[in-house]
Motif scaffolding. Structure first.
Motif, PDB file in Angstrom:
ATOM      1  N   VAL A 215       0.907   7.883  13.448  1.00 44.24           N
ATOM      2  CA  VAL A 215       0.438   8.234  11.976  1.00 44.24           C
ATOM      3  C   VAL A 215       0.485   9.312  11.382  1.00 44.24           C
ATOM      4  O   VAL A 215       0.613   9.466  10.207  1.00 44.24           O
ATOM      5  CB  VAL A 215      -1.030   7.382  12.245  1.00 44.24           C
ATOM      6  CG1 VAL A 215      -1.883   7.693  11.021  1.00 44.24           C
ATOM      7  CG2 VAL A 215      -1.024   5.957  12.672  1.00 44.24           C
ATOM      8  N   ALA A 218       3.873   9.954  10.497  1.00 47.76           N
ATOM      9  CA  ALA A 218       3.942   9.013   9.192  1.00 47.76           C
ATOM     10  C   ALA A 218       3.746   9.756   7.890  1.00 47.76           C
ATOM     11  O   ALA A 218       4.155   9.444   6.787  1.00 47.76           O
ATOM     12  CB  ALA A 218       3.567   7.817   9.543  1.00 47.76           C
ATOM     13  N   ARG A 219       2.424  10.278   7.945  1.00 44.65           N
ATOM     14  CA  ARG A 219       1.911  10.898   6.789  1.00 44.65           C
ATOM     15  C   ARG A 219       2.905  11.902   6.274  1.00 44.65           C
ATOM     16  O   ARG A 219       2.867  11.879   4.908  1.00 44.65           O
ATOM     17  CB  ARG A 219       0.563  11.568   7.018  1.00 44.65           C
ATOM     18  CG  ARG A 219      -0.785  10.640   7.538  1.00 44.65           C
ATOM     19  CD  ARG A 219      -1.771  11.579   7.960  1.00 44.65           C
ATOM     20  NE  ARG A 219      -2.924  10.901   8.569  1.00 44.65           N
ATOM     21  CZ  ARG A 219      -4.013  10.453   7.617  1.00 44.65           C
ATOM     22  NH1 ARG A 219      -4.174  10.819   6.363  1.00 44.65           N
ATOM     23  NH2 ARG A 219      -4.963   9.836   8.321  1.00 44.65           N
ATOM     24  N   LEU A 243       3.875  -0.679  11.693  1.00 42.56           N
ATOM     25  CA  LEU A 243       3.578   0.663  11.401  1.00 42.56           C
ATOM     26  C   LEU A 243       2.238   0.511  10.135  1.00 42.56           C
ATOM     27  O   LEU A 243       1.390   1.355  10.114  1.00 42.56           O
ATOM     28  CB  LEU A 243       4.636   1.548  10.548  1.00 42.56           C
ATOM     29  CG  LEU A 243       4.347   2.846   9.929  1.00 42.56           C
ATOM     30  CD1 LEU A 243       3.519   3.943  10.755  1.00 42.56           C
ATOM     31  CD2 LEU A 243       5.496   3.457   9.357  1.00 42.56           C
ATOM     32  N   GLN A 244       2.713  -0.470   9.278  1.00 41.93           N
ATOM     33  CA  GLN A 244       1.630  -0.604   8.281  1.00 41.93           C
ATOM     34  C   GLN A 244       0.131  -0.975   8.874  1.00 41.93           C
ATOM     35  O   GLN A 244      -0.807  -0.423   8.497  1.00 41.93           O
ATOM     36  CB  GLN A 244       1.930  -1.613   7.421  1.00 41.93           C
ATOM     37  CG  GLN A 244       3.238  -1.324   6.347  1.00 41.93           C
ATOM     38  CD  GLN A 244       3.853  -2.501   5.489  1.00 41.93           C
ATOM     39  OE1 GLN A 244       3.672  -3.548   6.032  1.00 41.93           O
ATOM     40  NE2 GLN A 244       3.878  -2.207   4.134  1.00 41.93           N
ATOM     41  N   PHE A 247      -1.102   2.240  10.641  1.00 38.28           N
ATOM     42  CA  PHE A 247      -1.570   3.225   9.717  1.00 38.28           C
ATOM     43  C   PHE A 247      -2.824   2.935   9.322  1.00 38.28           C
ATOM     44  O   PHE A 247      -3.629   3.785   9.043  1.00 38.28           O
ATOM     45  CB  PHE A 247      -0.338   3.241   8.678  1.00 38.28           C
ATOM     46  CG  PHE A 247      -0.529   4.712   7.659  1.00 38.28           C
ATOM     47  CD1 PHE A 247       0.072   5.711   8.157  1.00 38.28           C
ATOM     48  CD2 PHE A 247      -1.274   4.600   6.692  1.00 38.28           C
ATOM     49  CE1 PHE A 247       0.060   6.855   7.359  1.00 38.28           C
ATOM     50  CE2 PHE A 247      -1.552   5.645   5.832  1.00 38.28           C
ATOM     51  CZ  PHE A 247      -0.657   6.817   6.218  1.00 38.28           C
ATOM     52  N   LYS A 248      -2.990   1.664   8.574  1.00 39.99           N
ATOM     53  CA  LYS A 248      -4.039   1.572   7.927  1.00 39.99           C
ATOM     54  C   LYS A 248      -5.526   1.329   8.882  1.00 39.99           C
ATOM     55  O   LYS A 248      -6.476   1.688   8.385  1.00 39.99           O
ATOM     56  CB  LYS A 248      -4.100  -0.055   7.280  1.00 39.99           C
ATOM     57  CG  LYS A 248      -5.174  -0.598   6.314  1.00 39.99           C
ATOM     58  CD  LYS A 248      -5.193  -1.691   5.673  1.00 39.99           C
ATOM     59  CE  LYS A 248      -6.259  -1.976   4.794  1.00 39.99           C
ATOM     60  NZ  LYS A 248      -6.165  -3.427   4.206  1.00 39.99           N
ATOM     61  N   HIS A 250      -5.849   3.482  11.161  1.00 39.26           N
ATOM     62  CA  HIS A 250      -6.175   4.909  11.536  1.00 39.26           C
ATOM     63  C   HIS A 250      -6.639   5.620  10.094  1.00 39.26           C
ATOM     64  O   HIS A 250      -7.503   6.302  10.092  1.00 39.26           O
ATOM     65  CB  HIS A 250      -5.064   5.599  11.999  1.00 39.26           C
ATOM     66  CG  HIS A 250      -5.050   5.203  13.537  1.00 39.26           C
ATOM     67  ND1 HIS A 250      -4.455   4.189  14.027  1.00 39.26           N
ATOM     68  CD2 HIS A 250      -5.176   5.977  14.672  1.00 39.26           C
ATOM     69  CE1 HIS A 250      -4.391   4.090  15.263  1.00 39.26           C
ATOM     70  NE2 HIS A 250      -4.941   5.230  15.626  1.00 39.26           N
ATOM     71  N   PRO A 255       0.116   2.714   3.858  1.00 40.09           N
ATOM     72  CA  PRO A 255       0.876   3.741   3.367  1.00 40.09           C
ATOM     73  C   PRO A 255       1.578   3.950   2.172  1.00 40.09           C
ATOM     74  O   PRO A 255       1.646   5.049   1.650  1.00 40.09           O
ATOM     75  CB  PRO A 255       2.279   3.257   4.384  1.00 40.09           C
ATOM     76  CG  PRO A 255       1.744   2.595   5.585  1.00 40.09           C
ATOM     77  CD  PRO A 255       0.765   1.705   4.922  1.00 40.09           C
ATOM     78  N   TYR A 258      -1.275   5.539   0.287  1.00 39.41           N
ATOM     79  CA  TYR A 258      -1.236   6.979   0.705  1.00 39.41           C
ATOM     80  C   TYR A 258      -0.210   7.705   0.034  1.00 39.41           C
ATOM     81  O   TYR A 258      -0.522   8.937  -0.359  1.00 39.41           O
ATOM     82  CB  TYR A 258      -1.069   6.819   2.144  1.00 39.41           C
ATOM     83  CG  TYR A 258      -1.224   8.606   2.746  1.00 39.41           C
ATOM     84  CD1 TYR A 258      -2.325   9.156   2.812  1.00 39.41           C
ATOM     85  CD2 TYR A 258       0.081   9.109   3.060  1.00 39.41           C
ATOM     86  CE1 TYR A 258      -2.371  10.558   3.017  1.00 39.41           C
ATOM     87  CE2 TYR A 258      -0.034  10.312   3.239  1.00 39.41           C
ATOM     88  CZ  TYR A 258      -1.127  11.161   3.579  1.00 39.41           C
ATOM     89  OH  TYR A 258      -1.158  12.370   3.860  1.00 39.41           O
TER      90      TYR A 258
END
Length: 260
Positions: A215, A218-219, A243-244, A247-248, A250, A255, A258
């Motif tokens: 994550v 990914a940021r 991943l979506q 990510f959400k 965490h 994404p 973000y």
């Protein structure tokens, strides 16, 4: 009234990112950041986990100081929403400019004057003010936080990891897709022993650490403009949807939102 979230970033001040969340109901899995974070509660209540005092109730005006690498979570009270601000600072930049804040454990402050200073500083970040004025206000706030918390430099989380586990952490940093069997062999432990020892040292299991690392990477990829599908493939997620979801869980936001 639905909640909303906004971000502030400026390439002239790459060491700082700010986030505002209004009437949020997002919940977070325990996670960590490579950045030093300062959170401020504007409205509503929440529970913070990650400080040396265990679970701490937060309310209007509470500030939370979270060192880089500290596993934590902050979630609203059941069936309620809350509003908050979050500042992320590059850990190396912080160590250079305000080393007193470079501690190893999170702390919670209830200081009305300091909260007001945080709000004024963050409003300045979101304003058209000059980068020099923003930097000056940021440094003033950080020194005030150090004074209020009585912070002094302590060994980082990385430095406190047992020697036997350091090769495991290094392997995860260089090869995030390493299997549990590979990591256990590297540490000279059984899989169960590794999971137990790794959680005790870092606050996460090896798998949770892998997801958290993904994550955070990914940021960086999102800020650099990389396509989400490419990021998911590079980091070893099953697909873009996987991943979506992670990510959400965490970051409390998708994404796409973000990236802004």
């Amino acid at each position: 009234m639905p909640g909303n979230t906004s971000f502030w970033r400026d390439p002239v001040l790459p060491h700082v990112e700010s986030r505002r969340a209004c009437r949020s109901r997002a919940c977070y899995k325990p996670h960590s950041h490579p950045t030093y974070s300062i959170g401020a509660v504007d409205a509503g209540g929440s529970i913070f986990t990650g400080s040396k005092d265990g679970k701490v109730a937060l309310g209007n005006g509470s500030l939370v100081l979270v060192p880089a690498g500290c596993v934590h979570a902050c979630n609203p009270l059941p069936d309620a929403h809350w509003s908050y601000q979050m500042l992320h600072l590059d850990a190396q930049w912080l160590h250079t400019h305000v080393p007193r804040l470079d501690a190893s454990s999170a702390s919670v402050l209830h200081e009305p004057v300091l909260y007001a200073q945080f709000c004024a500083m963050n409003a300045l970040l979101f304003s058209p003010a000059s980068p020099a004025a923003k930097q000056e206000a940021l440094l003033a706030l950080l020194h005030a936080c150090a004074d209020a918390s009585g912070a002094s430099p302590l060994p980082s989380h990385a430095a406190r990891i047992p020697m036997q586990l350091r090769p495991v952490v290094q392997q995860l940093q260089s090869q995030p897709l390493a299997s549990l069997a590979q990591l256990a062999e590297l540490a000279g432990m059984s899989r169960y022993q590794l999971i137990r020892a790794f959680r005790a040292a870092t606050g996460m299991t090896p798998h949770a650490y892998q997801l958290n690392l993904g994550v955070n990477r990914a940021r960086s990829g999102l800020q650099a403009g990389s396509a989400l599908a490419d990021i998911a493939c590079e980091l070893g997620f099953a697909d873009q949807s996987h991943l979506q979801r992670v990510f959400k869980a965490h970051a409390g936001i998708t994404p796409g939102r973000y990236r802004g």
